[in-house]
Design an enzyme around this catalytic site. Structure first.
Site, short mmCIF file in Angstrom:
data_model
loop_
_atom_site.label_atom_id
_atom_site.label_comp_id
_atom_site.label_asym_id
_atom_site.label_seq_id
_atom_site.Cartn_x
_atom_site.Cartn_y
_atom_site.Cartn_z
N ASP A 93 0.82 -1.21 0.00
CA ASP A 93 0.00 0.00 0.00
C ASP A 93 0.86 1.26 0.00
O ASP A 93 1.48 1.59 1.01
CB ASP A 93 -0.92 -0.01 1.22
CG ASP A 93 -1.96 1.09 1.18
OD1 ASP A 93 -2.06 1.79 0.16
OD2 ASP A 93 -2.69 1.25 2.17
N ASP A 301 -1.02 6.03 -7.14
CA ASP A 301 -1.38 4.98 -6.19
C ASP A 301 -1.35 3.62 -6.86
O ASP A 301 -2.08 3.38 -7.82
CB ASP A 301 -2.77 5.26 -5.62
CG ASP A 301 -3.17 4.29 -4.53
OD1 ASP A 301 -2.26 3.68 -3.92
OD2 ASP A 301 -4.37 4.14 -4.28
#
Length: 423
Positions: A93, A301
Site C-alpha cells: 500500500d 497509487d
C-alpha cells in the site's frame, strides 16, 4: 519496571537509528496480483477490480477525514517476519505507512492460509512503550511509563487493525536470496477486520516515518506492473540502489513529487492537462490543483486500479472518447467507468496523454485506458470520476508496462514505457 521500560525504549531507538547503517542498500521484491490464483476470466477480473477501485475511491481521499483510505488494494508482497521466520503475505500500500500483521493471541482475526505470527515464539520481537518516539502522538495519549504503545489503524471501508507496536526482524527478497533486517517497527495486530484479499496484513509504502522505505533508510523505490490480464505474472518492486529505470521503449519523463501537509504519506503530482491524440481537451485550468486545505490534487497509487479524475476532467475525457467511437456511453450520467456499445471491427482509438508539471507526458495506448467486455460486447473506459473537491488518482491499470521511479532524494517521479515482464 520504569528502569526496564526506559532501557527498552533506548534499545528500540538504537535499533531504529542503526537500521539504515546495518541494512543492505538495495532490495528486489515481487508484487503479486491479488487475483493471481483465482483462475478468473477477463470480465471477472475487471468486475472485481472495479469494485475495489470503487470502494477505495468512495472511502477516503478526504483531507478532513481522520480515517485512512480503503485497504482495498491490488498487489501482494511476500515477506517473512520474526526469528524463526513466519511467512507474511502483505497488501502493498503506497497510501499508508504502518506495516502490520495478524498476531497471536488473536482476539479477532480474519482467516489466513499461513500460521498466524506469534511474537512469543520469536527471539527478535520487542514491544515498544508508548513513551517511545516511534509511538505516534495519536497512540500515546494518557501514557504511563509502564504502558505499551497500543495502535489502531482504521480504513475508510471499515477495515482496521489494532494491537501493540513493536520491533521485529523482516526477511525480504526471494527465497533464493533472502535478506533479513532487524529492528523494523510494525503493528502486531490482535484485532483485525475487513477484507483480507488473501493477505495476512499490510506493508506501508507511504512517505511517513513509519513506512518501510523510511525504516530501511532508502530514498527511492521503483515498480513496473505487468499486463493486468496476465495476473499470473509477478511485477518487480525495487528499493534503494536497485531502484533505477531500466532501458525502455521511450525517453524518460520526470515530474516533481508534491507533498500535502494534510496527507503527508501520499505521493502527489501536478496533472496540468489531458489530450486525446493531438487534441488538448478543454478542461478548466486548476481542475487538478492541490488546494492549501489539502483537497483536490492527484496522487499516484499502486493500490487503485482505475484512474479517478475530478468530474470536469472526467466528463471531457468521456465526451471525446464518445466522439471518436461515434457512440454515447450507456451510463452517461454516472461517475463510474463508462461503457460504450462496441462498433463493428477493431475501432481506432488514439493515445490518451496525461500532461504533468515539468513537461512530463505519460502516453497511454488504447489497452492502457480501454478494455473490451465480452459479456455485453461493449468497450469500457477504465477511468472513473469523482467530485470536484476530491483527490484524483493515477491508477495501476494506466501504469501497466510503465516503470515508475519514486525518488524522494530529489523529490521527483520518473517513468518510461517498458516491457515489465522482462525486468
Amino acid at each position: 519496571m520504569v528502569k526496564c521500560m526506559g532501557a527498552l525504549q533506548a534499545l528500540s531507538l538504537v535499533l531504529l537509528t542503526s537500521l539504515a547503517m546495518s541494512a543492505p542498500s538495495g532490495y528486489r521484491l515481487a508484487l503479486t496480483h491479488v487475483d493471481s490464483k483465482g483462475g478468473l476470466s477477463k470480465t471477472e477480473l475487471m468486475r472485481r477490480a472495479a469494485h475495489r477501485s470503487r470502494l477505495r475511491a468512495l472511502s477516503g481521499y478526504d483531507a478532513t477525514s481522520p480515517r485512512l483510505h480503503s485497504v482495498q488494494v491490488e498487489y501482494l508482497m511476500e515477506l517473512a517476519i520474526g526469528k524463526p521466520p513466519v511467512p507474511f503475505v502483505a497488501l502493498a500500500d503506497t497510501g499508508s505507512d504502518l506495516t502490520w500483521t495478524q498476531c497471536q493471541p488473536c482476539k479477532l482475526c480474519f482467516p489466513q492460509d499461513t500460521p498466524v505470527y506469534d511474537p512469543s515464539a520469536s527471539s527478535t520481537f520487542s514491544p515498544l512503550p508508548c513513551s517511545s518516539a516511534t509511538c505516534l502522538p495519536i497512540w500515546s495519549r494518557n501514557c504511563t511509563p509502564s504502558s505499551l504503545c497500543r495502535y489502531r489503524y482504521a480504513y475508510g471501508d471499515g477495515a482496521y487493525s489494532a494491537g501493540i507496536l513493536g520491533t521485529e526482524t523482516l526477511t525480504l527478497g526471494s527465497s533464493s536470496a533472502p535478506v533479513s533486517v532487524g529492528g523494523v517497527a510494525f503493528g502486531c495486530g490482535t484485532e483485525n477486520g475487513g477484507d483480507s484479499l488473501n493477505s495476512t496484513g499490510t506493508v506501508g509504502l507511504g512517505r511517513g516515518t513509519l513506512s518501510l522505505m523510511a525504516q530501511l533508510g532508502v530514498g527511492k523505490f521503483s515498480y513496473c506492473l505487468t499486463d493486468f490480464f496476465n495476473s499470473t505474472l509477478d511485477s518487480p518492486f525495487l528499493l534503494g540502489t536497485l531502484a533505477e529505470l531500466a532501458p525502455g521503449l521511450g525517453v524518460v519523463q520526470s515530474t516533481p513529487l508534491m507533498q500535502s501537509p494534510q496527507n503527508p504519506s501520499r505521493y502527489f503530482v501536478s496533472l496540468q492537462g489531458i489530450s486525446l491524440g493531438d487534441v488538448r481537451l478543454p478542461i478548466p485550468n486548476g481542475t487538478f490543483d492541490l488546494s492549501t486545505d489539502g483537497t483536490g490534487g492527484m496522487i499516484v497509487d499502486s493500490g487503485t486500479t482505475f484512474t479517478i479524475l475530478a468530474e470536469s476532467g472526467f466528463r471531457e475525457v468521456v465526451d471525446h472518447v464518445a466522439q471518436v467511437l461515434g457512440q454515447p456511453p450507456v451510463n452517461a450520467s454516472s461517475l463510474e467507468s463508462p461503457c460504450f456499445p462496441a462498433p463493428a471491427g477493431e475501432p481506432f482509438l488514439p493515445d490518451l496523454v496525461l500532461h504533468f508539471a515539468g513537461g512530463a507526458d505519460m502516453r497511454l495506448h488504447r489497452d492502457n485506458y480501454m478494455s473490451y467486455n465480452q459479456e455485453d460486447s461493449s468497450l469500457c473506459l477504465n477511468i472513473a470520476g469523482t467530485t470536484p473537491e476530491s483527490t484524483s488518482v493515477l491508477g495501476n491499470f494506466q501504469q501497466q508496462n510503465i516503470q515508475m521511479l519514486f525518488d524522494m532524494t530529489v523529490g521527483q517521479l520518473s517513468f518510461r514505457p517498458t516491457d515489465c515482464s522482462m525486468l
